[in-house]
Design an enzyme around this catalytic site. Sequence first.
Site, PDB file in Angstrom:
ATOM      1  N   ASP A  83       0.831  -1.206   0.000  1.00  0.00           N
ATOM      2  CA  ASP A  83       0.000   0.000   0.000  1.00  0.00           C
ATOM      3  C   ASP A  83       0.872   1.266   0.000  1.00  0.00           C
ATOM      4  OD1 ASP A  83      -2.025   1.804   0.342  1.00  0.00           O
ATOM      5  OD2 ASP A  83      -2.823   0.905   2.174  1.00  0.00           O
TER       6      ASP A  83
ATOM      7  N   ASP B  81     -10.198   4.461  -2.208  1.00  0.00           N
ATOM      8  CA  ASP B  81     -10.862   3.484  -1.336  1.00  0.00           C
ATOM      9  C   ASP B  81     -12.374   3.415  -1.525  1.00  0.00           C
ATOM     10  OD1 ASP B  81      -8.330   3.201  -0.380  1.00  0.00           O
ATOM     11  OD2 ASP B  81      -8.859   3.525   1.724  1.00  0.00           O
TER      12      ASP B  81
ATOM     13  N   GLY C 219      -4.835   3.437  -8.178  1.00  0.00           N
ATOM     14  CA  GLY C 219      -5.037   3.690  -9.608  1.00  0.00           C
ATOM     15  C   GLY C 219      -4.185   4.819 -10.164  1.00  0.00           C
TER      16      GLY C 219
HETATM   17  C1  GLA Z   1      -5.391   2.481   2.282  1.00  0.00           C
HETATM   18  C2  GLA Z   1      -5.884   1.300   1.451  1.00  0.00           C
HETATM   19  C3  GLA Z   1      -6.985   0.577   2.212  1.00  0.00           C
HETATM   20  C4  GLA Z   1      -6.456   0.098   3.557  1.00  0.00           C
HETATM   21  C5  GLA Z   1      -5.906   1.288   4.343  1.00  0.00           C
HETATM   22  C6  GLA Z   1      -5.188   0.858   5.602  1.00  0.00           C
HETATM   23  O1  GLA Z   1      -6.359   3.462   2.418  1.00  0.00           O
HETATM   24  O2  GLA Z   1      -6.338   1.731   0.207  1.00  0.00           O
HETATM   25  O3  GLA Z   1      -7.471  -0.520   1.466  1.00  0.00           O
HETATM   26  O4  GLA Z   1      -5.447  -0.858   3.331  1.00  0.00           O
HETATM   27  O5  GLA Z   1      -4.971   2.028   3.552  1.00  0.00           O
HETATM   28  O6  GLA Z   1      -4.679   1.959   6.307  1.00  0.00           O
END
Ligand code: GLA
Length: 410
Positions: free
Chosen positions: A160, A231, A210
Amino acid sequence: MRILASFSLAVLALASLTAASQVTVAPEAPPASPKGSQVAQTPPMGWNSWNYFAENVDDKAIRAAADQIVATGMKDAGYVYVNMDGGWQGKRDAQGVLHPNEKFPDMKALAGYVHSKGLKIGIYSSPGPTDCAGSEGSYNHEEQDAKMFASWGFDYLKYDLCSFIPEVMEKQAPNDKAAQMQIMQAAYAKMGKALKATGQPIVISFCQYGWDAPWEWAPALGGNLWRTTGDISPDWDRIYAIVSQQEGLQKYAGPGHWNDPDMLEVGNGKLSLAENRSHFSWWAIFAAPLLAGNDLPNMRPEIKAILTNRDVIAIDQDRLGKQGARIYSDGEVEVWTRSLSGGALAVAIFNVGSDRYSTHPFHLSLAKLGLHGPQTGKDLWTGKFVTLTDNQPLELPSHDVLLVRIDAPK
Ligand code: GLA
């Protein structure tokens, strides 16, 4: 209830409009989990802790999720990965070894427990110095962490971007977006390579919202899936916004490499049953990873019925791996299709309108779908066989879906 009752009426009306001949649809069992470098030959299925637990996850919750995946029949329906998101990391020691926090006393034992259930287990990190919640990331420790994840027995890594944006990309290449994107790609390539070097079949999920069209470069860097958007959240508007951003991406998906419109919110928030059905149907049409994110020990039977609908799962897991597309829309109704193995076709008709209770009615154009004459198939949400005809009036409640699998489209 009103939505359900009306939907049933609509389906009854549809069934009585046509004399449906009974065609047997052989349900395709989801293929076994791929091995070796052949991971993610179909979109990964499982559960991830984030959408329900956020950071409040611990060893017990992961074990309970594994237990529930078995007990609820989700495992038999194809859900394999039990993935923890952020919230497991502790501190690095003097040798740079990252230790889990006190909520995860023994990662190897946890992985062993999940494996003992016939399931696989996933972990989470960031290419940045920290993840989105400020916990330790893998920056400058990629190989060390990859080896450790492998030695613990992990089968999946969600990687991430988070702090890598301000701490590395923006610091190393201020005001140079193109250079920043190259730095980002190199970071994903580095972890992809480090995981590969462990010799273990570990799925890698590129979670970078993305940015910079990952569908164009992620597969070459070993990405098995890449997020296509920011998200998700458990509300219709956000889900529909994500849906709208999947158009045109179908050509980038295929066995081993998938567009990821984010994890499922089925069963979360205030989504109605119609909205849960539509969400799940769209993800199946997208050949999206099916990572449930709900509270498994307290899952309502109607949510379980959606998540374990094998006919819909078979659309998602179809071996051809061909992502579907929106073929046309008519006012507030959208018609999507997905080509399936054996020449079959999934047709999904969504009422995306919020302000009117139902379509009134919409007339289906089979011609626009390249179909000729009446088409018999299985309505995957009622289990009944229906015949679709050209110009047929169809009434769907707001935010609901009619999903039909036609095994022998003409
Ligand atoms: C980002 C990701 C989420 C999740 C959070 C965790 O926002 O896109 O899917 O993993 O971090 O902090």
